[in-house]
Design an enzyme around this catalytic site. Structure first.
Site, short mmCIF file in Angstrom:
data_model
loop_
_atom_site.label_atom_id
_atom_site.label_comp_id
_atom_site.label_asym_id
_atom_site.label_seq_id
_atom_site.Cartn_x
_atom_site.Cartn_y
_atom_site.Cartn_z
N CYS A 135 0.84 -1.20 0.00
CA CYS A 135 0.00 0.00 0.00
C CYS A 135 0.87 1.25 0.00
CB CYS A 135 -0.91 -0.02 1.23
SG CYS A 135 -1.87 1.49 1.38
N CYS A 138 -0.41 4.15 2.17
CA CYS A 138 -0.25 3.97 3.63
C CYS A 138 1.21 4.17 4.03
CB CYS A 138 -0.65 2.56 4.07
SG CYS A 138 -2.11 1.90 3.29
N ASP A 139 2.13 3.63 3.25
CA ASP A 139 3.53 3.52 3.71
C ASP A 139 4.52 4.41 2.95
OD1 ASP A 139 2.63 1.58 5.44
OD2 ASP A 139 2.95 -0.04 4.00
#
Ligand code: NAP
Length: 307
Positions: A135, A138-139
């Site tokens: 992701c 997200c990261d």
């Protein structure tokens, strides 16, 4: 007894919940992770008719609010079993969750979507969270000014590469073919970016590093040549696969694990319907997930009102 129990609160499940509530019936969604499903991680949506541009998060929250304001409930539980209760239609189904809770429902819509596919290579699980991610939104921020790679050639991989190119020093897009499955429009934007390099006809063969990812070894499928690329992050975006094995007693799965159904969203069991990416279909898009949600919801409501 719940009128329509919906397994999954992604675009298909929440669209179904909206249509169920608007039909005067009550919908309860069971969601094992987060509302919105996979789309919540998409930085930009610009192909949903009527919405010129939004983010996956905003879209998911709007869907959630729309469904719950109409009266739908969302419970955070993973459904693990569906059983028909008795022989008669009125007895409905019993759905059991991972925690052992049970829900009695007249009809069930399975809208479980799909989960991220893994490369299946050595150290992939060990380095997950230590350089490997599924992701980018997200990261991605953890990799500011670092060199990273994205594996895949679909829309997710292209969008991830674009997103990461805004944070990272260098982004390698590693894809197993020359042609991309993702939209040419995003590809053209990527080609203009100075910090993006394409590594085509290539697959990731090996992950190197001590306690976290330090390099990937890629193999050129045409020449057979192996090349080591130093990267601190690898974002794997090679598509999804279904997660329907728990329901195989009540629905028919195809050879890839998708629930067999056509555009009517009927499964082999009367009273159980299926919507979105978890069913057999040619096009898996936000629009087709929402469309399935509407079709399955109206079919479930019609089933309840028959006789
Ligand atoms: P996808 O379209 O299925 O693409 C997966 C990519 O990974 C393909 O390029 C495929 O290569 C490659 N791949 C698959 N297995 C592989 C393996 N074992 N090793 C190496 N490469 C592998 O998946 P996606 O990009 O996640 O998109 C899923 C759906 O969501 C699509 O319909 C997409 O259009 C949609 N989506 C839409 C948006 C948006 O509208 N904003 C954003 C993201 C995704 P091949 O091409 O060679 O098969």
């Amino acid at each position: 007894m719940i009128d329509v129990l919906i397994i999954g609160a992604g675009p298909a499940g929440l669209s179904a919940a909206i249509y169920v509530e608007r039909s005067g019936k009550h919908a309860v969604c069971l969601e094992s992770l987060t509302v919105g499903g996979q789309i919540v991680n998409t930085p930009e949506i610009s192909n949903y008719p009527g919405i010129k541009q939004t983010s996956g998060f905003e879209f998911s929250m709007a869907l959630y609010e729309q469904a719950t304001e109409l009266g739908a409930e969302v419970n955070y539980e993973k459904a693990v079993k569906i059983e028909k209760v008795g022989e008669d239609k009125a007895s409905g189904f019993m759905v059991t969750t991972e925690s052992g809770k049970t829900y009695a429902a007249q009809t069930v819509i399975i809208a479980t979507g799909a989960k991220n596919r893994h490369l299946g290579i050595d150290k992939e699980e060990v380095f997950t969270g230590k350089g490997i991610s599924y992701c980018a939104t997200c990261d991605g921020a953890f990799f500011k000014k670092k060199d990273v790679a994205v594996a895949g050639g679909g829309n997710t991989a292209l969008e991830d590469a674009l997103f990461l190119s805004n944070y990272c020093n260098k982004v390698y897009v590693i894809h197993r073919r020359q042609e991309f499955r993702g939209e040419p429009q995003i590809l053209n934007v990527l080609k203009e970016k100075e910090n993006i390099s394409f590594v085509l006809d290539s697959t990731v063969e090996e992950l190197k590093g001590e306690s976290s990812l330090e390099a990937v070894v890629v193999k050129n499928k045409v020449s057979g040549e192996l090349t080591e690329i130093p990267v601190q992050g690898l974002f794997i975006a090679i598509g999804q696969e279904p997660d329907n094995a728990d329901f195989a007693n009540e629905v028919q799965l195809d050879e890839k694990g998708y629930i067999a159904a056509d555009e009517s969203c009927y499964t082999k069991t009367p009273g159980i319907f299926v919507a979105g990416d978890c069913r057999t279909k040619l096009v898996r898009q936000l629009t087709t997930a929402a469309s399935d949600g509407a079709v399955a919801a109206l079919a479930a409501c019609a089933y309840i009102m028959e006789d």
